[in-house]
Scaffold this motif. Structure first.
Motif, PDB file in Angstrom:
ATOM      1  N   GLY A 174       5.658 -36.870  16.938  1.00  0.00           N
ATOM      2  CA  GLY A 174       5.909 -35.777  17.873  1.00  0.00           C
ATOM      3  C   GLY A 174       4.587 -35.318  18.459  1.00  0.00           C
ATOM      4  N   THR A 175       4.456 -34.045  18.648  1.00  0.00           N
ATOM      5  CA  THR A 175       3.208 -33.494  19.166  1.00  0.00           C
ATOM      6  C   THR A 175       2.324 -33.105  17.990  1.00  0.00           C
ATOM      7  N   TYR A 176       1.061 -33.405  18.129  1.00  0.00           N
ATOM      8  CA  TYR A 176       0.108 -33.055  17.095  1.00  0.00           C
ATOM      9  C   TYR A 176      -0.561 -31.747  17.486  1.00  0.00           C
ATOM     10  N   LEU A 177      -0.762 -30.883  16.515  1.00  0.00           N
ATOM     11  CA  LEU A 177      -1.399 -29.601  16.808  1.00  0.00           C
ATOM     12  C   LEU A 177      -2.288 -29.185  15.647  1.00  0.00           C
ATOM     13  N   ARG A 178      -3.542 -28.876  15.968  1.00  0.00           N
ATOM     14  CA  ARG A 178      -4.437 -28.329  14.956  1.00  0.00           C
ATOM     15  C   ARG A 178      -4.641 -26.854  15.270  1.00  0.00           C
ATOM     16  N   THR A 179      -4.584 -26.016  14.262  1.00  0.00           N
ATOM     17  CA  THR A 179      -4.713 -24.572  14.487  1.00  0.00           C
ATOM     18  C   THR A 179      -5.563 -23.927  13.399  1.00  0.00           C
ATOM     19  N   ASN A 180      -6.506 -23.106  13.817  1.00  0.00           N
ATOM     20  CA  ASN A 180      -7.259 -22.264  12.882  1.00  0.00           C
ATOM     21  C   ASN A 180      -7.038 -20.810  13.278  1.00  0.00           C
ATOM     22  N   VAL A 181      -6.744 -19.982  12.305  1.00  0.00           N
ATOM     23  CA  VAL A 181      -6.564 -18.551  12.584  1.00  0.00           C
ATOM     24  C   VAL A 181      -7.402 -17.753  11.587  1.00  0.00           C
ATOM     25  N   SER A 182      -8.187 -16.803  12.070  1.00  0.00           N
ATOM     26  CA  SER A 182      -8.895 -15.874  11.182  1.00  0.00           C
ATOM     27  C   SER A 182      -8.596 -14.476  11.654  1.00  0.00           C
ATOM     28  N   HIS A 183      -8.202 -13.623  10.740  1.00  0.00           N
ATOM     29  CA  HIS A 183      -8.013 -12.235  11.152  1.00  0.00           C
ATOM     30  C   HIS A 183      -8.321 -11.284  10.005  1.00  0.00           C
ATOM     31  N   THR A 184      -8.608 -10.043  10.373  1.00  0.00           N
ATOM     32  CA  THR A 184      -9.001  -9.028   9.397  1.00  0.00           C
ATOM     33  C   THR A 184      -8.366  -7.699   9.763  1.00  0.00           C
ATOM     34  N   MET A 185      -7.925  -7.010   8.741  1.00  0.00           N
ATOM     35  CA  MET A 185      -7.503  -5.624   8.929  1.00  0.00           C
ATOM     36  C   MET A 185      -8.474  -4.789   8.114  1.00  0.00           C
ATOM     37  N   TYR A 186      -9.205  -3.953   8.823  1.00  0.00           N
ATOM     38  CA  TYR A 186     -10.251  -3.184   8.169  1.00  0.00           C
ATOM     39  C   TYR A 186     -10.031  -1.715   8.482  1.00  0.00           C
ATOM     40  N   GLU A 187      -9.996  -0.882   7.454  1.00  0.00           N
ATOM     41  CA  GLU A 187      -9.845   0.550   7.698  1.00  0.00           C
ATOM     42  C   GLU A 187     -10.720   1.339   6.756  1.00  0.00           C
ATOM     43  N   LYS A 188     -11.173   2.452   7.266  1.00  0.00           N
ATOM     44  CA  LYS A 188     -12.042   3.306   6.477  1.00  0.00           C
ATOM     45  C   LYS A 188     -11.672   4.749   6.778  1.00  0.00           C
ATOM     46  N   GLY A 189     -11.546   5.543   5.736  1.00  0.00           N
ATOM     47  CA  GLY A 189     -11.217   6.945   5.951  1.00  0.00           C
ATOM     48  C   GLY A 189     -12.191   7.824   5.203  1.00  0.00           C
ATOM     49  N   ALA A 190     -12.475   8.989   5.747  1.00  0.00           N
ATOM     50  CA  ALA A 190     -13.348   9.936   5.065  1.00  0.00           C
ATOM     51  C   ALA A 190     -12.760  11.318   5.225  1.00  0.00           C
ATOM     52  N   LEU A 191     -12.737  12.041   4.120  1.00  0.00           N
ATOM     53  CA  LEU A 191     -12.315  13.433   4.167  1.00  0.00           C
ATOM     54  C   LEU A 191     -13.500  14.263   3.705  1.00  0.00           C
ATOM     55  N   THR A 192     -13.957  15.154   4.538  1.00  0.00           N
ATOM     56  CA  THR A 192     -15.085  16.010   4.174  1.00  0.00           C
ATOM     57  C   THR A 192     -14.562  17.413   3.916  1.00  0.00           C
ATOM     58  N   VAL A 193     -14.872  17.907   2.715  1.00  0.00           N
ATOM     59  CA  VAL A 193     -14.517  19.279   2.364  1.00  0.00           C
ATOM     60  C   VAL A 193     -15.802  19.907   1.866  1.00  0.00           C
ATOM     61  N   GLY A 194     -16.304  20.910   2.558  1.00  0.00           N
ATOM     62  CA  GLY A 194     -17.607  21.455   2.194  1.00  0.00           C
ATOM     63  C   GLY A 194     -18.636  20.342   2.270  1.00  0.00           C
ATOM     64  N   SER A 195     -19.414  20.186   1.178  1.00  0.00           N
ATOM     65  CA  SER A 195     -20.432  19.149   1.208  1.00  0.00           C
ATOM     66  C   SER A 195     -19.970  17.878   0.494  1.00  0.00           C
ATOM     67  N   THR A 196     -18.704  17.843   0.130  1.00  0.00           N
ATOM     68  CA  THR A 196     -18.191  16.671  -0.584  1.00  0.00           C
ATOM     69  C   THR A 196     -17.451  15.740   0.375  1.00  0.00           C
ATOM     70  N   ILE A 197     -17.711  14.450   0.218  1.00  0.00           N
ATOM     71  CA  ILE A 197     -17.015  13.472   1.053  1.00  0.00           C
ATOM     72  C   ILE A 197     -16.200  12.547   0.170  1.00  0.00           C
ATOM     73  N   PHE A 198     -14.958  12.367   0.519  1.00  0.00           N
ATOM     74  CA  PHE A 198     -14.120  11.380  -0.155  1.00  0.00           C
ATOM     75  C   PHE A 198     -14.015  10.184   0.760  1.00  0.00           C
ATOM     76  N   LEU A 199     -14.228   8.999   0.201  1.00  0.00           N
ATOM     77  CA  LEU A 199     -14.191   7.799   1.028  1.00  0.00           C
ATOM     78  C   LEU A 199     -13.146   6.852   0.495  1.00  0.00           C
ATOM     79  N   ASN A 200     -12.510   6.201   1.406  1.00  0.00           N
ATOM     80  CA  ASN A 200     -11.511   5.229   0.994  1.00  0.00           C
ATOM     81  C   ASN A 200     -11.510   4.141   2.058  1.00  0.00           C
ATOM     82  N   SER A 201     -11.518   2.891   1.637  1.00  0.00           N
ATOM     83  CA  SER A 201     -11.553   1.823   2.630  1.00  0.00           C
ATOM     84  C   SER A 201     -10.826   0.594   2.113  1.00  0.00           C
ATOM     85  N   PHE A 202     -10.356  -0.191   3.016  1.00  0.00           N
ATOM     86  CA  PHE A 202      -9.897  -1.500   2.593  1.00  0.00           C
ATOM     87  C   PHE A 202     -10.200  -2.503   3.687  1.00  0.00           C
ATOM     88  N   ALA A 203     -10.367  -3.752   3.253  1.00  0.00           N
ATOM     89  CA  ALA A 203     -10.616  -4.837   4.188  1.00  0.00           C
ATOM     90  C   ALA A 203      -9.801  -6.013   3.698  1.00  0.00           C
TER      91      ALA A 203
END
Ligand code: NAG
Ligand code: NAG
Ligand code: NAG
Ligand code: NAG
Ligand code: NAG
Ligand code: NAG
Ligand code: NAG
Length: 647
Positions: A559-588
């Motif tokens: 049939g038909t020949y097909l070569r395929t490469n796929v690269s993808h990323t879901m990256y998120e980062k969140g920060a909550l600042t309360v007073g002088s404290t920062i909470f960080l949370n991230s994923f990649a």
């Protein structure tokens, strides 16, 4: 949805067999050979395919008849509880055979009695055997969408999989009136007698079964409830906006009771909504609750009426692309499609934006994460590890608290949803999450500022016959401001949203090779002030979604020949600042997949692929990493660690 029959001239060119997969012939040689191949149809790549029966056996999974195989999505485990649930309730068990054009499947449930819980997980176990396309599916509880998922494509030996999603943010929909004791579920604090006795659950999965596409999807849906305690609660969900961390005890003392203690923080940013209103298609419709959006002009609206004591509002959007827009991020401009008379018409350029309006005013937008379904590009790329988000499509949260100044007058308001530049078709719906003042029956609010210039886009299109280079850049900013006075104080919200999107598509070798790159970058910044220039809390959220797709087509043996490469990323980062404290949370979460196949009539005849994915989650220094590699349909490695230097 059919591709044209291959019209390749005979050629000595042969695809490299799976055994020499790691050392393919040099790309130059392939390109030269491809030049003598004239096929306009290839210029229309990518496409979707199914896995055809026995033909696959020569090079896939060692050529043996198989046991049913499990498909996986490596995203979930770190963010889900692994203890035994405090209680469970089965929602629905259903076979989806020829369901095209039928209304969603439907069932009732009531929450388990005498069950203490603060966290809920929706589990969908599924299986299918035969040949079938991937299908999109949605789950709604009382018209509110709680899961958008897609299926794994079956093989003759069968496939099965489990989707587990934290649905704590939908707690208010998971409680029902109890006969005896008060249920202390999630954030639901509504009086018991206002709760319904039964909840309705609906599942839409449109499938087509005929002589060729025999796969029937079996789904089994269960809700599990957990009671989690202590300060060491594990990371809860993908985004900080959905689940900010608990304040450490020290900080609570520091802030005392007057300012931002745990309870106030929970009310402000953390606890699940008290009420969720659907922005969806009318119930009872055969088309399901989602809006089927065909084009840009086809924006839809839903009506909402908001209790007068709402003090916070978040609009959650679900969106998925289908038909000629399934691979929207790889679509060339329409003039290229017209000039080369390509069908189907997957055009209109490579930029889409899903946006929301409130009473006609722009309220925010997203460039959606490009979810690849299991039949996309080459089904072997996703066997048995599906593409990012395929089992649990991301939803997008837009904080619309500044709009309470418009919404709180007791009238009915219009929430609109649309897809800029969309072509047929998109499935879009939204949920309006509302937090209600526990101490006051009336909240006052005022919308102060609405700045939303239109999206800016620049294009560069160059093409000659089937070859072309198409680039674009898009950018959008918005600023909203408003105050809300409730028992939490008179708080002013300053919200800045921004995204940038870049795309480049390069089609060469007379339409036989295509390289696609796109990247969306988002920033959301919300400051909450309880007096002029006194910041009580600040929520910052960043996301990045890059994807690269490379495809090269040529004549194959069968049939038909097909070569395929796929690269993808879901990256998120969140920060909550309360007073002088920062909470960080991230994923990649990154996934690289590469492979080849031969196909005919959208069915894969032979091929092989491999994939490598890394999922990394970091919640205030508590790290989790999972690495999953697959090759030839088998898992080679699946390891996880709490040491993020682990590789
Ligand atoms: C759901 O409950 C209603 C009563 O509230 C009943 O009429 C209906 O038959 C039930 N449907 C199913 C599928 O159980
Ligand atoms: C469906 O799920 C329920 C609850 O998890 C389980 O008891 C039942 O056996 C499952 N049904 C099938 C056919 O697997
Ligand atoms: C380039 O393509 C975009 C759509 O993808 C289109 O809007 C624009 O008009 C095109 N520009 C030219 C000069 O053809
Ligand atoms: C588009 O081009 C204009 C003029 O050069 C520039 O001001 C604008 O920032 C560009 N927009 C994007 C999204 O690149
Ligand atoms: C709330 O605060 C804003 C900004 O400080 C102020 O303009 C507004 O009058 C206050 N509203 C009430 C009801 O006090
Ligand atoms: C596609 O992936 C294969 C296997 O990793 C690699 O050899 C090849 O260079 C890649 N092609 C492109 C254009 O990235
Ligand atoms: C491909 O599709 C055509 C038309 O739908 C059909 O006649 C033909 O038999 C199919 N070929 C294979 C190999 O399935």
């Amino acid at each position: 949805m059919k591709v044209r029959r291959p019209r390749f001239v005979p050629s000595l060119y042969r695809p490299w067999p799976a055994s020499t997969f790691s050392t393919p012939p040099p790309v130059v040689a392939v390109a030269v050979l491809l030049l003598c191949v004239a096929s306009q149809a290839r210029a229309n790549l990518p496409d979707r395919y199914t896995l055809r029966g026995g033909a696959l056996s020569s090079s896939y999974r060692g050529g043996q008849p198989q046991e049913p195989q499990e498909y996986i999505d490596p995203t979930n485990p770190p963010v889900l509880p692994n203890e035994v649930p405090a209680c469970s309730v089965q929602l629905l068990e259903q076979d989806f055979a020829h369901t095209y054009g039928s209304p969603p499947a439907y069932s009732n449930f009531s929450a388990p009695e005498n069950c203490q819980w603060n966290r809920a997980v929706l589990e969908m176990s599924a299986s299918c055997t035969g040949e079938q396309y991937d299908r999109i599916s949605g789950v709604w509880i009382d018209s509110v969408e709680v899961l958008r998922t897609s299926t794994a494509e079956p093989t003759p030996a069968g496939v099965f999989w489990t989707v587990r999603k934290d649905v704590t943010r939908y707690s208010s929909l998971l409680v029902t009136r109890e006969r005896h004791q008060a249920c202390r579920g999630g954030g639901a604090r509504r009086r018991r007698d206002t709760l319904p006795k039964l909840r309705h659950v609906w599942v839409m999965l449109e499938n087509i079964v005929d002589d060729v596409y025999t796969g029937i999807y079996h789904l089994n849906l269960t809700l599990h409830f957990y009671q989690e305690g202590g300060d060491q609660a594990p990371p809860r969900s993908r985004s900080l906006l959905e689940a900010p961390p608990r304040l450490p005890p020290l900080l609570i003392e520091q802030f005392g009771t007057g300012s931002l203690n745990q309870e106030r923080l929970d009310l402000l940013v953390s606890k699940p909504a008290d009420l969720i209103l659907p922005v969806s298609h009318d119930k009872g419709s055969n088309e399901g609750f989602w809006f089927r959006i065909q084009r840009e002009a086809d924006a839809r609206t839903g009506n909402v009426q908001i209790p007068k004591h709402a003090y916070r509002a978040v609009l959650e959007i679900y969106a998925s692309a289908h038909g000629d827009d399934e691979f929207w991020y790889s679509n060339p401009p329409s003039y290229y499609i017209d000039q080369n008379r390509i069908t189907p018409r997957r055009g209109n350029g490579a930029f889409r934006e899903v946006y929301a309006t409130i009473d006609g005013l722009y309220a925010g937008s997203v460039v959606p994460f490009p979810v690849v379904f299991t039949g996309g590009f080459n089904p072997l790329l996703w066997a048995p590890v599906v593409a990012i988000g395929a089992f649990d499509l991301p939803s997008y949260s837009l904080d619309v608290t500044p709009f309470l100044g418009i919404l709180l007058n007791g009238n009915t308001h219009r929430v609109g949803l649309g897809v800029s530049y969309g072509i047929p078709f998109w499935l879009v719906g939204a949920n309006l999450h509302l937090w209600l003042d526990p101490q006051s029956n009336s909240v006052s609010a005022h919308f102060l500022k609405h700045q939303a210039p239109p999206v800016s886009i620049n294009y560069s299109n160059k093409s000659q016959n089937l070859d072309g280079q198409f680039k674009l850049e898009a950018e959008r900013v918005a600023h909203f401001e408003g105050w809300v006075r409730s028992s939490l104080g008179n708080l002013t919200y300053f919200l800045d949203q921004q995204y940038k999107f870049r795309s480049s598509i390069s089609i060469e070798n007379n339409g036989n090779t295509k390289e696609v790159y796109s990247k969306a970058k988002f920033k959301t910044d919300m400051r909450i002030e309880d007096a002029p220039n006194v910041i009580l809390a600040r929520l910052y959220h960043k996301a990045k979604y890059p994807i690269t797709v490379y495809t090269a087509a040529g004549p194959g043996q069968q049939g038909t020949y097909l070569r395929t490469n796929v690269s993808h990323t879901m990256y998120e980062k969140g920060a909550l600042t309360v007073g002088s404290t920062i909470f960080l949370n991230s994923f990649a979460h990154s996934q690289n997949s590469q492979g080849w196949m031969e196909y005919k009539n959208h069915s894969v005849l032979s091929g092989s692929a491999s994939s490598q994915q890394t999922y990394k989650h970091n919640d205030n220094g508590i790290c989790y990493i999972r690495i999953v590699n697959a090759e030839g349909g088998n898992l080679l490695r699946d390891q996880s660690s709490t040491d993020c230097h682990f590789a």
